[in-house]
Design a protein around this motif. Structure first.
Motif, PDB file in Angstrom:
ATOM      1  N   LYS A 143     -14.564 -25.106  72.920  1.00 50.95           N
ATOM      2  CA  LYS A 143     -14.672 -25.858  74.165  1.00 50.95           C
ATOM      3  C   LYS A 143     -14.616 -24.936  75.375  1.00 50.95           C
ATOM      4  CE  LYS A 143     -12.661 -29.902  76.460  1.00 50.95           C
ATOM      5  NZ  LYS A 143     -11.610 -30.945  76.367  1.00 50.95           N
ATOM      6  N   GLU A 144     -13.753 -23.938  75.318  1.00 49.73           N
ATOM      7  CA  GLU A 144     -13.667 -22.978  76.420  1.00 49.73           C
ATOM      8  C   GLU A 144     -14.931 -22.126  76.503  1.00 49.73           C
ATOM      9  OE1 GLU A 144     -12.349 -21.155  79.719  1.00 49.73           O
ATOM     10  OE2 GLU A 144     -11.435 -22.885  78.710  1.00 49.73           O
ATOM     11  N   ASP A 180     -10.614 -25.815  70.359  1.00 48.67           N
ATOM     12  CA  ASP A 180     -10.239 -25.462  71.739  1.00 48.67           C
ATOM     13  C   ASP A 180     -10.964 -24.201  72.197  1.00 48.67           C
ATOM     14  OD1 ASP A 180      -8.553 -27.630  71.705  1.00 48.67           O
ATOM     15  OD2 ASP A 180      -6.784 -26.469  71.132  1.00 48.67           O
ATOM     16  N   GLU A 181     -11.090 -23.236  71.300  1.00 52.19           N
ATOM     17  CA  GLU A 181     -11.807 -22.005  71.658  1.00 52.19           C
ATOM     18  C   GLU A 181     -13.278 -22.288  71.928  1.00 52.19           C
ATOM     19  OE1 GLU A 181     -12.804 -17.613  69.714  1.00 52.19           O
ATOM     20  OE2 GLU A 181     -11.423 -19.001  68.720  1.00 52.19           O
ATOM     21  N   ARG A 204     -17.573 -24.208  78.141  1.00 50.88           N
ATOM     22  CA  ARG A 204     -17.283 -24.334  79.566  1.00 50.88           C
ATOM     23  C   ARG A 204     -17.648 -23.057  80.317  1.00 50.88           C
ATOM     24  NH1 ARG A 204     -11.322 -26.040  80.439  1.00 50.88           N
ATOM     25  NH2 ARG A 204     -12.122 -27.707  79.090  1.00 50.88           N
ATOM     26  N   ARG A 205     -17.396 -21.917  79.714  1.00 47.39           N
ATOM     27  CA  ARG A 205     -17.737 -20.646  80.352  1.00 47.39           C
ATOM     28  C   ARG A 205     -19.244 -20.482  80.486  1.00 47.39           C
ATOM     29  NH1 ARG A 205     -15.612 -15.707  77.090  1.00 47.39           N
ATOM     30  NH2 ARG A 205     -13.688 -16.924  77.378  1.00 47.39           N
TER      31      ARG A 205
END
Length: 704
Positions: free
Chosen positions: A582-583, A579-580, A586-587
């Motif tokens: 993926k973020e 999850d980290e 995205r950033r």
């Protein structure tokens, strides 16, 4: 074609080694001796891999000739009145037709291969055991002169060379006092070769046991786009942690360099050492330290304390390592980010009904003829979304069969009657028909597969972030030399193990056959029977246990239990890191999108107002020159200066229009807020996009 194949392969292999060195090394920045040593090591290892199949085919041809020459003579009886056939028998030697032994197209004349192998082998051994370890320490030394670097390298390798001398001395004493051994120089040389091959075989089996399972599994997982995407997210999260650690380490080292640079002034005797350190720093740090340097101040030995030359050597070494690690993590982050974006694009395009592959971000370089005419968006969609998946699965199945054949042959190659090694069976079948091309291709493919399994494992090694091979010219000199040293140690025992698999090593197969020139250089392993009949036969069986452990990921699970985060599908920590990551991806995509939007707006403004602005500037310049001419003719000399710079009534309005035409859209840059690695309060350089604006504050009134 006698000897022509050998010459062609020597040239082709050289350019292959040069290409790989250019991909991983940096010809512009790294030292010439480092590049030469690495190139020579890689070149010699590749030569062994490519030339050994030619040696095998030549040896099979020589064995065929020997079998024909040693054919038993058949007696023929002469007709006559006597019935004593024994007395009247005339012995007539008969031979097979010599044309049955077809000479291979790549036949190498006698006398060439022994000299060739002797030069290649001993040069590679000198590199791996003597020269490259010394050059490793020399490349990472923080000395400021050649003498200082050599001294540091000798001190660091004193224990290394001392261990070699201790082992060699103990072995020599043991051989001297043994009553049954009367060794000559040749036998002592064979003992040294055996010891080196034994060490290489020990490491070879460990790496091969991992690669035989991981290589086919990596291609099978490559066909699963969803699995690859979440694994890329996991890698991104871990790499960002390492990247942040590298940036923090670089900041700390640059802070020490800044303090040393401010304390040691321009006329200090150690200032040359400081300048050498500054040249190794990134450019933005160099500019910051150059602006803060007060060259008009002299140093005072009585009032200030200055670092010693030894401390500067230590700081120089820290700067080299910190800068290299920072650059490596930065490039790896860009590569991993590009891979994650590509996998996300594949996931989006799989549901597309247009069958046109659409990228999130256009390529920075213009498309070539291959992309315009061959690899079109339609072809790319079919390959990425449909064909690539099945191709990887088929390739994984083929590699799995190869791995099973290698494991079976490693466990059964000592059995000659019956022949159980699959590779020996294939070679013997081709030998009956004298199909030399098939023999050479089978040998080359097998050796290439073994090398891929071993070398790919070497390329993935990470030992305390100290050794890593990274493409895009980001591999440091120490890692390049370490890879060359490891290749030189692994390639000779790997090829010797392959000759044992195909039953062309008489020391293992115990067959009276013609030996290859490569085996003759290695010497007879029967001098040390406990190694030839014990270690070389039974130790490769350990590969079965290693393959099973790799298949069930026992090493990964153990590291995960010890606290080292590994990719585990059923672990909560893995889910959090995914999850980290993926973020983070995205950033970075949002940041790239903002940059791309800004570039597009600038391009639109330039296309819309660029021509109008140029025409208006030309007209304004011509009218201004005409007014200056008319004013100089009518205004008195005392008022020429005032009239020259006077403006017409409508000039203010035109200035407003021109100001609007010069305006460009401003982009928000998140780097200035989130990615600022330096704190201005601590005296560190405030990195970011607007470096020139921050530095111009002290010079804003220089022209007044």
């Amino acid at each position: 074609m006698s000897g022509a194949a050998l010459g062609i392969e020597i040239v082709v292999v050289f350019f292959l080694a040069l290409f790989l060195l250019h991909r991983y090394g940096d010809f512009k920045k790294q030292q010439r001796m480092v590049l030469f040593g690495t190139l020579l090591a890689w070149y010699l290892c590749f030569l062994i891999v490519f030339i050994l199949p030619l040696d095998v085919s030549t040896t099979i041809y020589k064995q065929c000739k020997i079998d024909h020459e040693e054919h038993v003579a058949v007696p023929t009886v002469s007709p006559g009145p006597s019935h004593n056939t024994t007395a009247n028998a005339s012995v007539t030697p008969t031979k097979r037709v010599s044309t049955q032994c077809h000479k291979p197209w790549s036949y190498i004349p006698d006398g060439i291969m022994p000299v060739f192998w002797r030069v290649v082998y001993w040069t590679s051994q000198c590199l791996t055991w003597l020269l490259l370890p010394f050059m490793q320490s020399y490349a990472r030394s923080g000395g400021f002169s050649i003498t200082g670097k050599i001294k540091t390298a000798l001190i660091e390798n004193a224990i290394y060379y001392g261990t070699y001398l201790l082992i060699f001395g103990s072995l020599l004493i043991y051989v001297a006092v043994h009553p049954a051994w009367h060794l000559s120089w040749y036998e002592l040389q064979t003992i040294g070769i055996t010891a080196a091959n034994t060490w290489g075989l020990f490491l070879l089996v460990l790496l091969l046991g991992y690669g035989l399972v991981e290589i086919p599994r990596s291609y099978w997982n490559g066909s699963r786009h969803g699995h690859m995407l979440i694994k890329t997210y996991f890698k991104a999260s871990k790499l960002m942690t390492e990247k942040a650690d590298a940036e923090e380490n670089l900041e700390d080292v640059m802070e020490e360099v800044r303090k040393v640079s401010e304390s040691i002034k321009y006329n200090h005797p150690l200032r040359k050492c400081v300048d050498t350190i500054l040249r190794k720093c990134p450019l933005d740090y160099q500019e910051k330290m150059g602006r803060n340097m007060d060259d008009y101040e002299d140093f005072d030995d009585k009032q200030n304390t200055y670092p010693s030359e030894r401390s500067l050597v230590k700081l120089h070494k820290q700067v080299i390592y910190a800068v290299q690690r920072h650059n490596r993590t930065r490039v790896q982050w860009e590569i991993l980010l590009q891979q994650a974006i590509h996998l996300e694009d594949v996931a989006k395009n799989e549901s597309s009904s247009a069958h046109q592959f659409v990228h999130s971000f256009p390529a920075s370089e213009p498309a070539g003829w291959f992309s315009r005419y061959v690899y079109t968006p339609t072809v790319e969609w079919y390959w990425e979304c449909f064909l690539k998946r099945w191709f990887y699965r088929m390739l994984s199945v083929v590699l799995t069969l190869f791995s099973v054949a290698v494991v079976w042959s490693e466990c059964t190659f000592f059995s000659t009657r019956p022949v159980l090694s699959l590779f020996a069976v294939f070679i013997q079948l081709a030998e009956r028909d004298y199909n030399y091309l098939y023999i050479e291709m089978a040998c080359f493919i097998t050796i290439f597969f073994l090398c891929t399994c071993v070398y790919s494992t070497v390329f993935r090694i990470r030992v305390f972030n100290y050794y890593y091979l990274a493409s895009h010219h980001q591999t440091d000199a120490y890692s390049l030399q370490f890879s060359g040293m490891l290749f030189c140690r692994l390639t000779p025992p790997l090829c010797l193990n392959f000759l044992g698999l195909i039953h062309m090593d008489s020391a293992i197969s115990h067959q009276q056959k013609e030996q290859t020139a490569y085996t003759s250089i290695m010497g007879s392993m029967r001098v040390l029977s406990f190694i030839a009949n014990g270690f070389y036969i039974y130790y490769p069986m350990l590969i079965v246990i290693l393959c099973i452990a790799t298949y069930f990921s026992l090493g990964t699970r153990c590291l995960n239990l010890l606290g080292f985060q590994q990719f585990m599908g059923d672990c909560e920590m893995t889910s959090d890191l995914i999850d980290e990551g993926k973020e983070l991806v995205r950033r970075e995509k949002r940041k790239r999108q903002r940059i791309e939007d800004g570039e597009n707006r600038r391009r639109e403004w330039k296309e819309r107002y660029g021509n109008t602005r140029e025409d208006y500037t030309a007209r304004n310049r011509s009218s201004h020159e005409m007014k200056e001419t008319s004013y100089s003719d009518t205004v008195p000399p005392s008022n020429n200066r005032q009239a020259k710079y006077s403006r017409s009534a409508g000039r203010s309005e035109r200035d407003c229009i021109e100001l609007l035409q010069d305006a460009e859209p401003l982009d928000f840059n998140a780097d200035a807020l989130t990615d600022n690695p330096l704190e201005t309060e601590s005296g560190r350089h405030a990195g970011g996009r607007y470096l020139s604006m921050s530095s111009s504050r002290s010079r804003i009134f220089d022209d007044v």
